[in-house]
Design an enzyme around this catalytic site. Structure first.
Site, PDB file in Angstrom:
ATOM      1  CB  ILE A  17      -0.755  -0.078   1.289  1.00 50.01           C
ATOM      2  CG1 ILE A  17      -1.673  -1.355   1.309  1.00 50.01           C
ATOM      3  CG2 ILE A  17      -1.868   1.203   1.226  1.00 50.01           C
ATOM      4  CD1 ILE A  17      -2.593  -1.535  -0.113  1.00 50.01           C
ATOM      5  CE  LYS A  32       6.846  -8.497  -3.680  1.00 51.86           C
ATOM      6  NZ  LYS A  32       6.798  -7.934  -2.361  1.00 51.86           N
ATOM      7  CB  SER A  36       7.007 -15.716  -2.902  1.00 50.11           C
ATOM      8  OG  SER A  36       8.500 -15.597  -3.140  1.00 50.11           O
ATOM      9  CG  ASP A  43       2.862  -7.634  -3.293  1.00 42.27           C
ATOM     10  OD1 ASP A  43       1.974  -7.941  -2.608  1.00 42.27           O
ATOM     11  OD2 ASP A  43       3.890  -7.994  -2.635  1.00 42.27           O
ATOM     12  N   GLY A  99       8.793  -9.021   2.602  1.00 41.84           N
ATOM     13  CA  GLY A  99       8.981  -9.485   3.796  1.00 41.84           C
ATOM     14  C   GLY A  99      10.055  -8.415   4.387  1.00 41.84           C
ATOM     15  CG  LEU A 182      -5.976   4.095   3.417  1.00 37.51           C
ATOM     16  CD1 LEU A 182      -4.769   4.549   2.159  1.00 37.51           C
ATOM     17  CD2 LEU A 182      -6.227   5.467   4.103  1.00 37.51           C
ATOM     18  N   PRO A 184     -12.987   2.505   2.607  1.00 38.72           N
ATOM     19  CG  PRO A 184     -14.025   3.003   0.495  1.00 38.72           C
ATOM     20  CD  PRO A 184     -13.995   3.454   1.926  1.00 38.72           C
TER      21      PRO A 184
END
EC number: 6.3.3.3
Length: 209
Positions: A17, A32, A36, A43, A99, A182, A184
């Site tokens: 986000i 990205k 995984s 993402d 991560g 957030l 929505p």
């Protein structure tokens, strides 16, 4: 202008986000390097939906939602570290790790090793919940020990001013703002939430690196 790297103190704390908000605010492309887990929305797909930004294809896509080295092992492959050099981009570039800093890519290499190789500034995403002081200060210490420039910390969650101040002061790092829940979660609410984020400091870190 160097890319901006988004990492976190843990998984599931809002890195994607934050990455989407940064891409939206900077008019940036998003990358990205390693994804995984492919069964749910990735993402990259989340960022494309929320930020409307150009998304560069992942260098590595793995089916199993686990640490990349475990996901790769399950598929009988080894991640090609040479494929993880920063890509060229005509726009500013937001890069999201997986991560935390010490997530392995193989049995010898972590994301922290990648960040040190890239030399681009990092935004650390940290929860405001219990345990975050330890996790955040350890992460900042690890980044500095490897000479990785730190743009600052973006906090995720309910306001915790004393906790946030402790991390900023003891970690000697810029408090870049806090992104609350957030609901929505839409491009519009994301843009509104990022009004409290210090984008000037982030741009300055990208230009100075």
């Amino acid at each position: 202008m160097k890319p901006i790297i988004v990492t976190g103190t843990d998984t599931g704390i809002g890195k994607t986000i934050v990455s989407a908000g940064l891409a939206q605010a900077l008019g940036a492309s998003y990358w990205k390097p390693v994804q995984s887990g492919l069964e749910e929305e990735t993402d990259s797909e989340i960022v494309a939906r929320l930020a409307g930004s150009p998304v560069l294809p992942e260098a590595v896509r793995l089916e199993l939602p686990a640490s990349p080295h475990i996901s790769a092992e399950a598929e009988g492959v080894r991640i090609d570290l040479a494929a993880l050099d920063l890509p060229e981009s005509p726009r500013p570039l937001v890069v999201e790790g997986a991560g935390g800093l010490m997530v392995p890519l193989d049995d010898e290499t972590t994301f922290l090793d990648l960040f040190a190789r890239w030399g681009a500034p990092v935004v650390l995403v940290a929860r405001t919940a219990l345990g975050t002081i330890n996790h955040s200060l350890l992460s900042l210490s690890a980044l500095r020990a490897r000479g990785v420039p730190v743009a600052g910390v973006i906090f995720s969650g309910e306001a915790a001013p004393r906790v946030e101040r402790t991390i900023a002061e003891m970690g000697d790092v810029a408090h870049l703002g806090r992104l609350g829940r957030l609901d929505p979660l839409t491009p519009e609410t994301l843009r509104s939430g990022f009004e409290s984020i210090d984008m000037a400091a982030i741009r300055a870190a990208m230009e100075a690196a």
